[in-house]
Every structure is written in C-alpha cells, then in structure tokens.
Design an enzyme around this catalytic site. Structure first.
Site, PDB file in Angstrom:
ATOM      1  N   ARG A   8      14.811  -2.360  -1.936  1.00  0.00           N
ATOM      2  CA  ARG A   8      13.339  -2.809  -0.840  1.00  0.00           C
ATOM      3  C   ARG A   8      12.951  -1.847  -1.516  1.00  0.00           C
ATOM      4  O   ARG A   8      13.082  -1.029  -1.991  1.00  0.00           O
ATOM      5  CB  ARG A   8      13.571  -2.885   1.323  1.00  0.00           C
ATOM      6  CG  ARG A   8      12.143  -3.429   1.295  1.00  0.00           C
ATOM      7  CD  ARG A   8      11.853  -2.790   2.719  1.00  0.00           C
ATOM      8  NE  ARG A   8      11.498  -3.740   3.001  1.00  0.00           N
ATOM      9  CZ  ARG A   8      10.709  -2.850   4.732  1.00  0.00           C
ATOM     10  NH1 ARG A   8      11.405  -2.116   5.517  1.00  0.00           N
ATOM     11  NH2 ARG A   8       9.279  -3.057   4.710  1.00  0.00           N
ATOM     12  N   HIS A   9      10.895  -2.774  -1.535  1.00  0.00           N
ATOM     13  CA  HIS A   9      10.636  -1.354  -2.104  1.00  0.00           C
ATOM     14  C   HIS A   9      10.274  -0.646  -1.033  1.00  0.00           C
ATOM     15  O   HIS A   9      10.200  -0.396  -0.266  1.00  0.00           O
ATOM     16  CB  HIS A   9       9.245  -2.907  -2.284  1.00  0.00           C
ATOM     17  CG  HIS A   9       8.066  -2.716  -1.397  1.00  0.00           C
ATOM     18  ND1 HIS A   9       8.272  -2.116  -0.329  1.00  0.00           N
ATOM     19  CD2 HIS A   9       8.751  -4.525  -0.879  1.00  0.00           C
ATOM     20  CE1 HIS A   9       7.756  -2.839   0.516  1.00  0.00           C
ATOM     21  NE2 HIS A   9       8.039  -4.515   0.792  1.00  0.00           N
ATOM     22  N   ASN A  15       2.187  -1.115   4.943  1.00  0.00           N
ATOM     23  CA  ASN A  15       4.237  -1.246   5.834  1.00  0.00           C
ATOM     24  C   ASN A  15       3.418   0.193   6.592  1.00  0.00           C
ATOM     25  O   ASN A  15       3.826   0.252   7.899  1.00  0.00           O
ATOM     26  CB  ASN A  15       5.231  -0.628   4.973  1.00  0.00           C
ATOM     27  CG  ASN A  15       6.467  -1.896   4.274  1.00  0.00           C
ATOM     28  OD1 ASN A  15       6.333  -0.971   3.055  1.00  0.00           O
ATOM     29  ND2 ASN A  15       5.989  -3.158   4.810  1.00  0.00           N
ATOM     30  N   ARG A  60       4.061  -3.476  -4.819  1.00  0.00           N
ATOM     31  CA  ARG A  60       5.015  -2.628  -4.624  1.00  0.00           C
ATOM     32  C   ARG A  60       6.658  -2.717  -4.383  1.00  0.00           C
ATOM     33  O   ARG A  60       7.027  -2.070  -4.679  1.00  0.00           O
ATOM     34  CB  ARG A  60       4.953  -2.306  -2.737  1.00  0.00           C
ATOM     35  CG  ARG A  60       5.385  -4.082  -2.112  1.00  0.00           C
ATOM     36  CD  ARG A  60       4.919  -4.102  -1.003  1.00  0.00           C
ATOM     37  NE  ARG A  60       4.734  -5.857  -0.168  1.00  0.00           N
ATOM     38  CZ  ARG A  60       4.414  -6.470  -0.288  1.00  0.00           C
ATOM     39  NH1 ARG A  60       3.148  -7.085  -0.845  1.00  0.00           N
ATOM     40  NH2 ARG A  60       5.084  -7.929   0.032  1.00  0.00           N
ATOM     41  N   GLU A  84       7.418 -11.704  -2.305  1.00  0.00           N
ATOM     42  CA  GLU A  84       7.836 -12.284  -0.626  1.00  0.00           C
ATOM     43  C   GLU A  84       7.322 -13.855  -0.439  1.00  0.00           C
ATOM     44  O   GLU A  84       6.229 -14.249  -1.477  1.00  0.00           O
ATOM     45  CB  GLU A  84       7.064 -10.924  -0.171  1.00  0.00           C
ATOM     46  CG  GLU A  84       7.117 -11.011   0.966  1.00  0.00           C
ATOM     47  CD  GLU A  84       8.193 -11.135   2.124  1.00  0.00           C
ATOM     48  OE1 GLU A  84       9.757 -11.593   1.592  1.00  0.00           O
ATOM     49  OE2 GLU A  84       8.689 -10.077   2.513  1.00  0.00           O
TER      50      GLU A  84
END
Length: 178
Positions: A8-9, A15, A60, A84
């Site tokens: 995952r980034h 976030n 990202r 995404e």
C-alpha cells in the site's frame, strides 16, 4: 507455486487528515516518503526477489513505487487498471464514518457518481489473472487500500462486513501465494 507482493502507498496528506482519497490524486506527505524508503529497505533486507513493480498512476502510489524502484533497482511500470476505486460522493469525507462503512457493504453501489465494487473488482481481477498466470516472474503491486481488500477477496472468502472493514497499513508489504 508462484507468488506476488502488494504494498500500500505511503501516508498521504488526506490519510493524515482521516479523509477518503479514492480516485482523487493526493500526494504523499513527508511521513509517506519516509515509509516508502523503509519499505524499500525491507525489500532489500528481506532479500525479496522481485522482477517488476506495477503501480497505480495516482501520485501517492506512483511516488511510493518510484522510491522503491530507485532504491532497489527493480523496474517500474504504471498500470492504469490499478487506480483506486472512485468513491464518488465520499471522497474527501471522513474515512471512519458509519455511513461510508455501510456503503462499502453494497457492492453494486456507485457512491453517487463513482465506481461500484464489482466493476473495480473486475479490473483488479484481470490484473491478478495475468500475474497468477506467470509462475516465472515476481511482481510487486504498489497501489491502494481499497484494492488491497479486493486482492484479499480474490484469494479468501469474506463476508460483506469483513470485506468492508479489511485494510492494511501504509507501506505494509503483503505476500500472496497462488
């Protein structure tokens, strides 16, 4: 038996602010870049044999993949299918809202003007079908939490609630065997 890895980034600006990013192209923050450096170091220290990094085009994930590629020497390729999910009306809203949690359990819901889970799964499963059809090369997918849940569902039966609540940490590396 073949396998691939998923990362995952790193942490993004949204976030850190507890906002849903989705398809909105939000970059990493400073901590996210540091996490990407640490992920690259983990790949090196664990001596993970990876032939190619496939990355989402969103900043990202791409910048995370770029840091890993630069530090490890693993070639990098962008795959548009790894973008995404578009969470529509929920993008930019609090990630931990009860309304959003419930919306994620409805797989045909397109979140107003977004993309439903089944369409997202279709494009991600097509990537996975290609990867799992190649026992000779090991791939690292650099992408998003929403896609991590779909990848997990490719290998594991999940209830709707388990699917909706599944997640991994920023820059967590997971191995998937096939």
């Amino acid at each position: 038996m073949g396998h691939f890895y998923f990362v995952r980034h790193g942490e993004s600006l949204w976030n850190a602010a507890n906002k849903i990013c989705g398809k909105t192209d939000i970059d990493l923050n400073e901590k996210g870049y540091e996490q990407a450096e640490l992920a690259a170091e983990e790949i090196i220290s664990e001596n993970l044999k990876i032939d190619l990094i496939l990355s989402s085009p969103l900043k990202r994930a791409f910048h995370t993949a770029e840091v890993i590629s630069r530090k490890t020497g693993i070639p990098l390729k962008v795959d548009e299918r790894l973008i995404e999910q578009d969470f529509g009306i929920y993008e930019g809203t609090p990630r931990n809202s009860e309304e959003f949690r419930l919306a994620k359990t409805s797989f045909i819901n397109s979140f107003g003007n977004g993309e439903n889970m089944l369409k997202t799964a279709h494009r991600i499963y097509s990537v996975l079908d290609e990867i799992t059809g190649d026992d000779e090369h090991v791939v690292l997918i650099a992408a998003h939490n929403g896609l991590a849940r779909i990848i997990q569902s490719y290998f594991t039966d999940m209830t709707n609630e388990e699917f909706a609540s599944f997640g991994i940490r920023n820059c967590e590396i997971r191995r998937f065997d096939f």
